[in-house]
Design a protein around this motif. Sequence first.
Motif, PDB file in Angstrom:
ATOM      1  N   MET A  59       0.846  -1.169   0.000  1.00 21.23           N
ATOM      2  CA  MET A  59       0.000   0.000   0.000  1.00 21.23           C
ATOM      3  C   MET A  59       0.900   1.244   0.000  1.00 21.23           C
ATOM      4  O   MET A  59       1.523   1.560   1.001  1.00 21.23           O
ATOM      5  CB  MET A  59      -0.902  -0.039   1.237  1.00 21.23           C
ATOM      6  N   PRO A  60       0.958   1.969  -1.129  1.00 21.27           N
ATOM      7  CA  PRO A  60       1.748   3.192  -1.177  1.00 21.27           C
ATOM      8  C   PRO A  60       1.112   4.296  -0.330  1.00 21.27           C
ATOM      9  O   PRO A  60      -0.115   4.422  -0.287  1.00 21.27           O
ATOM     10  CB  PRO A  60       1.720   3.577  -2.652  1.00 21.27           C
ATOM     11  N   VAL A  61       1.962   5.083   0.313  1.00 23.09           N
ATOM     12  CA  VAL A  61       1.500   6.198   1.145  1.00 23.09           C
ATOM     13  C   VAL A  61       2.125   7.486   0.610  1.00 23.09           C
ATOM     14  O   VAL A  61       3.339   7.567   0.416  1.00 23.09           O
ATOM     15  CB  VAL A  61       1.895   6.003   2.625  1.00 23.09           C
ATOM     16  N   ILE A  62       1.286   8.480   0.378  1.00 22.63           N
ATOM     17  CA  ILE A  62       1.736   9.803  -0.049  1.00 22.63           C
ATOM     18  C   ILE A  62       1.526  10.730   1.133  1.00 22.63           C
ATOM     19  O   ILE A  62       0.411  10.831   1.658  1.00 22.63           O
ATOM     20  CB  ILE A  62       0.918  10.309  -1.255  1.00 22.63           C
ATOM     21  N   THR A  63       2.583  11.422   1.569  1.00 24.85           N
ATOM     22  CA  THR A  63       2.483  12.350   2.691  1.00 24.85           C
ATOM     23  C   THR A  63       2.829  13.750   2.215  1.00 24.85           C
ATOM     24  O   THR A  63       3.854  13.960   1.569  1.00 24.85           O
ATOM     25  CB  THR A  63       3.446  11.945   3.831  1.00 24.85           C
ATOM     26  N   LEU A  64       1.967  14.703   2.544  1.00 23.83           N
ATOM     27  CA  LEU A  64       2.205  16.097   2.188  1.00 23.83           C
ATOM     28  C   LEU A  64       2.088  16.932   3.444  1.00 23.83           C
ATOM     29  O   LEU A  64       1.098  16.828   4.182  1.00 23.83           O
ATOM     30  CB  LEU A  64       1.194  16.582   1.153  1.00 23.83           C
ATOM     31  N   GLU A  65       3.076  17.758   3.694  1.00 24.02           N
ATOM     32  CA  GLU A  65       3.063  18.631   4.864  1.00 24.02           C
ATOM     33  C   GLU A  65       3.109  20.065   4.378  1.00 24.02           C
ATOM     34  O   GLU A  65       3.940  20.419   3.538  1.00 24.02           O
ATOM     35  CB  GLU A  65       4.257  18.326   5.770  1.00 24.02           C
ATOM     36  N   GLY A  66       2.191  20.895   4.873  1.00 22.49           N
ATOM     37  CA  GLY A  66       2.149  22.286   4.434  1.00 22.49           C
ATOM     38  C   GLY A  66       1.229  23.114   5.303  1.00 22.49           C
ATOM     39  O   GLY A  66       0.816  22.698   6.378  1.00 22.49           O
ATOM     40  N   ALA A  67       0.906  24.303   4.794  1.00 23.36           N
ATOM     41  CA  ALA A  67       0.014  25.213   5.512  1.00 23.36           C
ATOM     42  C   ALA A  67      -1.415  24.683   5.449  1.00 23.36           C
ATOM     43  O   ALA A  67      -1.730  23.793   4.669  1.00 23.36           O
ATOM     44  CB  ALA A  67       0.089  26.601   4.896  1.00 23.36           C
ATOM     45  N   LYS A  68      -2.283  25.250   6.282  1.00 24.74           N
ATOM     46  CA  LYS A  68      -3.680  24.815   6.328  1.00 24.74           C
ATOM     47  C   LYS A  68      -4.368  25.064   4.997  1.00 24.74           C
ATOM     48  O   LYS A  68      -4.100  26.049   4.320  1.00 24.74           O
ATOM     49  CB  LYS A  68      -4.421  25.542   7.449  1.00 24.74           C
ATOM     50  N   LEU A  69      -5.266  24.141   4.650  1.00 23.32           N
ATOM     51  CA  LEU A  69      -6.013  24.205   3.400  1.00 23.32           C
ATOM     52  C   LEU A  69      -7.501  24.113   3.689  1.00 23.32           C
ATOM     53  O   LEU A  69      -7.906  23.599   4.735  1.00 23.32           O
ATOM     54  CB  LEU A  69      -5.620  23.025   2.497  1.00 23.32           C
ATOM     55  N   SER A  70      -8.300  24.564   2.731  1.00 22.54           N
ATOM     56  CA  SER A  70      -9.746  24.401   2.870  1.00 22.54           C
ATOM     57  C   SER A  70     -10.095  22.940   2.581  1.00 22.54           C
ATOM     58  O   SER A  70      -9.288  22.202   2.004  1.00 22.54           O
ATOM     59  CB  SER A  70     -10.486  25.305   1.881  1.00 22.54           C
ATOM     60  N   LYS A  71     -11.288  22.542   2.958  1.00 26.37           N
ATOM     61  CA  LYS A  71     -11.735  21.171   2.713  1.00 26.37           C
ATOM     62  C   LYS A  71     -11.758  20.882   1.209  1.00 26.37           C
ATOM     63  O   LYS A  71     -11.385  19.797   0.767  1.00 26.37           O
ATOM     64  CB  LYS A  71     -13.115  20.950   3.328  1.00 26.37           C
ATOM     65  N   GLU A  72     -12.159  21.860   0.408  1.00 21.66           N
ATOM     66  CA  GLU A  72     -12.196  21.706  -1.045  1.00 21.66           C
ATOM     67  C   GLU A  72     -10.782  21.512  -1.604  1.00 21.66           C
ATOM     68  O   GLU A  72     -10.563  20.675  -2.480  1.00 21.66           O
ATOM     69  CB  GLU A  72     -12.855  22.927  -1.688  1.00 21.66           C
ATOM     70  N   GLN A  73      -9.829  22.285  -1.113  1.00 21.46           N
ATOM     71  CA  GLN A  73      -8.433  22.143  -1.554  1.00 21.46           C
ATOM     72  C   GLN A  73      -7.886  20.768  -1.204  1.00 21.46           C
ATOM     73  O   GLN A  73      -7.204  20.133  -2.013  1.00 21.46           O
ATOM     74  CB  GLN A  73      -7.558  23.226  -0.917  1.00 21.46           C
ATOM     75  N   LYS A  74      -8.181  20.310   0.008  1.00 21.45           N
ATOM     76  CA  LYS A  74      -7.721  18.987   0.437  1.00 21.45           C
ATOM     77  C   LYS A  74      -8.292  17.892  -0.455  1.00 21.45           C
ATOM     78  O   LYS A  74      -7.578  16.988  -0.892  1.00 21.45           O
ATOM     79  CB  LYS A  74      -8.125  18.710   1.893  1.00 21.45           C
ATOM     80  N   SER A  75      -9.582  17.983  -0.740  1.00 19.50           N
ATOM     81  CA  SER A  75     -10.238  16.994  -1.578  1.00 19.50           C
ATOM     82  C   SER A  75      -9.617  16.947  -2.975  1.00 19.50           C
ATOM     83  O   SER A  75      -9.324  15.877  -3.503  1.00 19.50           O
ATOM     84  CB  SER A  75     -11.730  17.321  -1.675  1.00 19.50           C
ATOM     85  N   GLN A  76      -9.400  18.113  -3.551  1.00 17.83           N
ATOM     86  CA  GLN A  76      -8.799  18.194  -4.883  1.00 17.83           C
ATOM     87  C   GLN A  76      -7.366  17.661  -4.873  1.00 17.83           C
ATOM     88  O   GLN A  76      -6.954  16.934  -5.777  1.00 17.83           O
ATOM     89  CB  GLN A  76      -8.817  19.644  -5.362  1.00 17.83           C
ATOM     90  N   LEU A  77      -6.615  17.994  -3.854  1.00 20.98           N
ATOM     91  CA  LEU A  77      -5.234  17.549  -3.733  1.00 20.98           C
ATOM     92  C   LEU A  77      -5.153  16.029  -3.608  1.00 20.98           C
ATOM     93  O   LEU A  77      -4.363  15.381  -4.307  1.00 20.98           O
ATOM     94  CB  LEU A  77      -4.583  18.221  -2.521  1.00 20.98           C
ATOM     95  N   VAL A  78      -5.981  15.452  -2.747  1.00 21.70           N
ATOM     96  CA  VAL A  78      -5.993  13.995  -2.565  1.00 21.70           C
ATOM     97  C   VAL A  78      -6.356  13.304  -3.877  1.00 21.70           C
ATOM     98  O   VAL A  78      -5.713  12.330  -4.281  1.00 21.70           O
ATOM     99  CB  VAL A  78      -6.966  13.594  -1.433  1.00 21.70           C
ATOM    100  N   LYS A  79      -7.360  13.821  -4.550  1.00 18.10           N
ATOM    101  CA  LYS A  79      -7.808  13.227  -5.811  1.00 18.10           C
ATOM    102  C   LYS A  79      -6.701  13.260  -6.865  1.00 18.10           C
ATOM    103  O   LYS A  79      -6.411  12.257  -7.513  1.00 18.10           O
ATOM    104  CB  LYS A  79      -9.046  13.976  -6.315  1.00 18.10           C
ATOM    105  N   GLN A  80      -6.064  14.415  -7.036  1.00 17.96           N
ATOM    106  CA  GLN A  80      -5.055  14.558  -8.078  1.00 17.96           C
ATOM    107  C   GLN A  80      -3.748  13.841  -7.746  1.00 17.96           C
ATOM    108  O   GLN A  80      -3.123  13.254  -8.629  1.00 17.96           O
ATOM    109  CB  GLN A  80      -4.807  16.033  -8.372  1.00 17.96           C
ATOM    110  N   LEU A  81      -3.338  13.872  -6.488  1.00 16.19           N
ATOM    111  CA  LEU A  81      -2.129  13.133  -6.098  1.00 16.19           C
ATOM    112  C   LEU A  81      -2.330  11.635  -6.319  1.00 16.19           C
ATOM    113  O   LEU A  81      -1.445  10.953  -6.841  1.00 16.19           O
ATOM    114  CB  LEU A  81      -1.774  13.398  -4.630  1.00 16.19           C
ATOM    115  N   THR A  82      -3.486  11.139  -5.915  1.00 18.88           N
ATOM    116  CA  THR A  82      -3.782   9.714  -6.080  1.00 18.88           C
ATOM    117  C   THR A  82      -3.802   9.327  -7.551  1.00 18.88           C
ATOM    118  O   THR A  82      -3.176   8.328  -7.945  1.00 18.88           O
ATOM    119  CB  THR A  82      -5.133   9.368  -5.414  1.00 18.88           C
TER     120      THR A  82
END
Length: 60
Positions: free
Chosen positions: A1-24
């Motif tokens: 099971m690959p794990v992608i970890t991103l550490e950064g400044a706070k994001l909105s829920k919409e930004q998080k959703s888009q980021l997870v979708k595109q990274l995956t």
Amino acid sequence: MPVITLEGAKLSKEQKSQLVKQLTASAAKIMNAPEQAFVVLLKENEKDNIGVGGQLLSKK
């Protein structure tokens, strides 16, 4: 099971959703693995705890 970890400044829920979708999607394509195999961990930090170029991000 690959794990992608991103550490950064706070994001909105919409930004998080888009980021997870595109990274995956990108990682699955590159690694030729199913998207369901990936786990994405987002670690958020306050801008007072991030320094860039010798200055706190909250000061920019």
